[in-house]
Design an enzyme around this catalytic site. Structure first.
Site, PDB file in Angstrom:
ATOM      1  N   TRP A 357       0.815  -1.214   0.000  1.00 48.97           N
ATOM      2  CA  TRP A 357       0.000   0.000   0.000  1.00 48.97           C
ATOM      3  C   TRP A 357       0.849   1.264   0.000  1.00 48.97           C
ATOM      4  CZ3 TRP A 357      -0.551   3.538   4.242  1.00 48.97           C
ATOM      5  CH2 TRP A 357       0.144   3.179   5.400  1.00 48.97           C
ATOM      6  N   ASP A 358       2.143   1.105   0.242  1.00 45.54           N
ATOM      7  CA  ASP A 358       3.065   2.240   0.229  1.00 45.54           C
ATOM      8  C   ASP A 358       2.973   3.014  -1.084  1.00 45.54           C
ATOM      9  OD1 ASP A 358       3.745   0.219   2.034  1.00 45.54           O
ATOM     10  OD2 ASP A 358       5.876   0.623   1.938  1.00 45.54           O
ATOM     11  N   GLU A 488       1.735  -1.420  13.343  1.00 42.13           N
ATOM     12  CA  GLU A 488       1.752  -2.881  13.444  1.00 42.13           C
ATOM     13  C   GLU A 488       2.193  -3.379  14.818  1.00 42.13           C
ATOM     14  OE1 GLU A 488       2.561  -3.799   8.713  1.00 42.13           O
ATOM     15  OE2 GLU A 488       4.256  -3.509  10.068  1.00 42.13           O
ATOM     16  N   LYS A 601       4.592   2.057  16.371  1.00 41.43           N
ATOM     17  CA  LYS A 601       5.524   1.942  15.245  1.00 41.43           C
ATOM     18  C   LYS A 601       5.290   3.073  14.247  1.00 41.43           C
ATOM     19  CE  LYS A 601       6.893  -1.358  11.627  1.00 41.43           C
ATOM     20  NZ  LYS A 601       6.574  -2.647  10.975  1.00 41.43           N
ATOM     21  N   GLN A 602       4.033   3.350  13.985  1.00 35.56           N
ATOM     22  CA  GLN A 602       3.633   4.365  13.014  1.00 35.56           C
ATOM     23  C   GLN A 602       2.238   4.835  13.416  1.00 35.56           C
ATOM     24  OE1 GLN A 602       3.539   2.937   9.014  1.00 35.56           O
ATOM     25  NE2 GLN A 602       2.438   4.697   8.214  1.00 35.56           N
TER      26      GLN A 602
END
Length: 773
Positions: A357-358, A488, A601-602
């Site tokens: 999806w990046d 994640e 993480k994000q």
């Protein structure tokens, strides 16, 4: 963090040879041209620690999934972009003593990636165990002028000795992927040919049966006199070599040229490969190495004219942004809608090299502004061509009636990721694809794309979201259970705010897009309704109901959106309280400990606020930014750039710059201690976003560009070109001012510092912060 790469505006330079850094450098100095690429392995033999890697775009192997236990719905395989035949190999012996930098005393070692002209150059002096000293200079490139050609010039000189020099120039197809699940080799040999035109080795992948021919022509000169090169009579599986042996006196020069081509059955019938390879090689040989390099330089000049960013006053930042732009352009050129952008590009094998999806969330904005429109259009057409596979993927998980779930990882549209918490739960990828369609149409004005391709994709995605939620009697709202967001470090959570927000937006946008297509092209709309069996009244009504009634977790006391249900039940520790010795936590902590922590993480919430920033006022953004940023460890390469853009919007220049440097030099400085696996190609687009969307504050609103720029304290100025709806604007930002040049033959309306400027054709406007016009 490593700090051995010299700061230089147009070059990546390594001085001195440290074997412990070699695999990192192999990643950093990688080359490619969108069709094929290669890690910066040495041409000569090397017995030290190395990750040998040569890659051909689109050629893959369905490596059987390896998991501890099987669950229904698991993909049968994990697609791997294959390590392909090594075309550049040279075995060099002086009086039967092999040149191998792992066994030599190496001095004057220098490796330089020339980003302006697109080539890699290396030089060194080596003392063999016998005491013989030799000097080598090597230069190679992958042509973006002709993406079927690569070339190498290797120059060898003796310094203190004479002797018999033997050179074996080979193609080695007996390779394997480092990430092979069962240590399997994925290639079988089909044929081999050697004649006056060159050496040709054809290999076929197991199962997928791609055929790839590697053709090489080797030319050897002694003091500018050409030598006779003969075929190696030794027979070896998956291997071809040519030999030359010559007496060499002290100070004499040997020049070795290798011109190579890789062709695949993706583009040619297998029976045509050898003839076509010979044709390409012959044409390249006639041009010669120097002319091919001149073409390469000219092609890169065009790339830089379209997409360069110039930073004055900060060499480290300048080097970093050019490195990221260079690698993006090496990875994807947009010529072939069957290809896409792997997270490692042509620099390594981690993540399978497949599509994530990046691409939609991070890479589309870069290509929209720096490349012809068809490049980003092709990235979206790639997903349209995989729509039927996305519907099949959803069916495997129990969805029906045309619901589409795009894969987390894919080569051909079929899901091939084998970690359950991602394969089954990281479904926000569907929303990123829908947002990319919106972003493309918003930027280009290309409504025709919706008619031809986009609406069908949006319908499939909307149907998925409608089926993925369920009604909660307890909440009297729709909820979404058992998901994993971009963060994640949280698995199998309920009501992830980002995923729910994205789902609601997708449902609304699908209905809006349908209305647009129905108005603009009723006949095409009728075709789509029939093809998709769309029940307009029933489905649009259901989509609207879900969008208006989905549960979005929120904490009234703190005034923040909750990442998911129960997030505040975690012990709320800040990153500033984490000892340096405990980071990165993904390498120091157990997975159980990570999942129970509040560390991110994000940041999911901030990703959503970045996508839909117009829905939130600055104070809401500030509260959420302050809360989540302090808990984010940024162990996803995709994380810092979004934080940089949002910090810029909040006028926090210090944090914006800090996060920019982190994302820009992520690989150059090996921030996460993982560059040796390959570069973080897709996050490199985030570096560009940090400058253009962050520092320059560029947005598209109501079909017009707008800018709200600021200049980092460390910079004197920065400038860039932006392609927008057929016009190439030149933008330069200084302290509290911006200059925009409109070279188009039409009036451009641009919002700057919230004021509308009408810029006539060929005119320049200088706008100042705080000045009303």
């Amino acid at each position: 963090m490593k700090n051995y790469i010299q700061a230089e505006e147009w070059n990546i330079i390594e001085e001195g040879f440290d074997p412990h850094l070699n695999k990192i450098s192999e990643s950093l100095f990688s080359l490619g041209n969108g069709r094929m690429g290669q890690r910066a392995n040495f041409e000569e033999s090397y017995s030290g620690d190395t990750l040998q890697g040569n890659y051909v775009a689109g050629v893959y192997y369905p490596d059987k999934t390896r998991v501890g236990w099987w669950k229904n719905g698991y993909p049968e395989y994990f697609a791997k972009v294959l390590n392909a035949a090594n075309w550049m190999g040279l075995s060099i012996k002086l009086d039967n003593e092999e040149l191998d930098l792992n066994l030599c005393k190496v001095t004057d070692f220098r490796r330089q990636l020339n980003m302006k002209e697109g080539y890699l150059e290396r030089s060194f002096t080596a003392e063999l165990k016998s005491g013989k000293q030799v000097m080598v200079t090597a230069k190679r490139f992958f042509s973006i002028a002709n993406d079927e050609v690569a070339a190498l010039h290797y120059q060898f000189k003796t310094l203190n000795c004479s002797g018999k020099l033997s050179v074996s120039s080979f193609i080695d197809g007996d390779v394997k992927n480092q990430d092979s699940n069962y240590d399997e080799k994925f290639w079988d040999e089909v044929s081999r040919t050697q004649n006056e035109s060159g050496s040709y080795l054809t290999m076929r992948t197991k199962k997928t049966e791609f055929e790839v021919i590697t053709g090489v022509k080797t030319l050897v000169f002694k003091n500018n006199d050409q030598l006779q090169v003969t075929a190696d009579p030794a027979v070896k599986d998956k291997y071809l070599a040519e030999l030359v042996s010559v007496d060499i006196a002290e100070g004499e020069l040997i020049d070795i040229y290798k011109i190579a081509t890789n062709l695949s059955s993706q583009n040619l019938a297998p029976a045509e490969l050898t003839e076509k390879a010979a044709e390409i090689l012959n044409a390249a040989i006639l041009k010669g190495f120097s002319a091919l390099l001149e073409e390469q330089t000219a092609a890169w000049a065009t790339k830089w004219e379209e997409g360069d960013i110039i930073i004055e006053g900060d060499i480290a930042a300048q080097q970093a942004i050019r490195f990221n732009i260079f690698q993006l352009n090496q990875t994807y050129t947009g010529k072939d809608a069957r290809l896409n952008i792997g997270p490692k590009g042509f620099t390594g094998e981690k993540y399978g090299g497949s599509t994530y999806w990046d691409t939609e969330a991070y890479c589309i904005p870069f290509y929209l502004s720096t490349a012809p429109q068809e490049v980003s259009r092709n990235l979206l057409i790639y997903r349209y061509k995989h729509l039927e596979k996305a519907i099949e993927n959803a069916q495997k998980l129990g969805f029906d009636k045309g619901a589409a779930l795009y894969p987390m990882v894919t080569m051909n549209g079929e899901e091939c990721h084998n970690e359950w918490e991602i394969t089954f739960e990281e479904i926000h990828r569907n929303g990123a694809i829908a947002f990319a369609i919106f972003n493309y149409v918003r930027y280009t004005g290309d409504q025709v794309y919706l008619q031809e391709y986009g609406l069908e994709v949006l319908i499939g995605i909307a149907r998925f979201w409608k089926q993925r939620v369920n009604w909660s009697d307890a909440r009297q709202q729709y909820v979404m259970l058992g998901v994993t967001g971009p963060n994640e470090y949280e698995n199998n959570v309920n009501n992830n705010w980002y995923t729910n927000t994205l789902a609601a937006w997708c449902l609304r946008y699908a209905a809006e897009a349908a209305a647009i297509v129905k108005k603009e092209d009723p006949a095409r709309y009728a075709e789509i309704v029939k093809k998709t069996s769309l029940q307009e009244e029933e489905e649009f009504g259901a989509w609207k109901s879900v969008a208006e009634n989905i549960y979005l977790p929120y904490d009234e006391e703190k005034g923040i959106f909750l990442q998911q249900d129960g997030f505040l039940d975690k012990e709320q520790t800040l990153v500033s309280e984490l000892p340096v010795s405990q980071r990165p936590i993904n390498q120091k902590w157990s997975w159980d400990r990570i999942l129970r922590s509040c560390f991110i993480k994000q940041a999911d919430v901030l990703q959503g606020m970045y996508f839909f920033e117009d829905n939130y006022d600055l104070e809401s953004l500030r509260r959420n930014f302050d809360f989540y940023e302090s808990r984010t460890v940024h162990e996803s390469s995709l994380s810092p750039c979004v934080h940089s853009i949002l910090a810029a919007k909040l006028n926090d220049g210090e944090k914006a710059y800090e996060f920019y440097l982190r994302t820009a030099r992520l690989d150059l400085d090996d921030y996460n201690n993982d560059t040796e696996d390959g570069l973080h190609i897709t996050s490199m687009a985030g570096t560009w976003m940090s400058i253009v969307e962050g520092f320059a504050g560029m947005r598209v609103r109501n079909g017009k560009l707008s800018f709200t720029p600021f200049l980092p304290e460390e910079w004197n100025s920065f400038s860039f070109n932006i392609g927008f709806r057929g016009v190439q604007l030149k933008v330069k930002v200084k302290k509290e001012e911006i200059t925009i040049v409109n070279p188009a033959k039409e009036l451009m309306d641009i919002n700057i510092f919230s004021q509308l400027y009408n810029i006539p054709e060929g005119e320049t406007v200088i706008a100042y912060k705080g000045l009303t016009v």
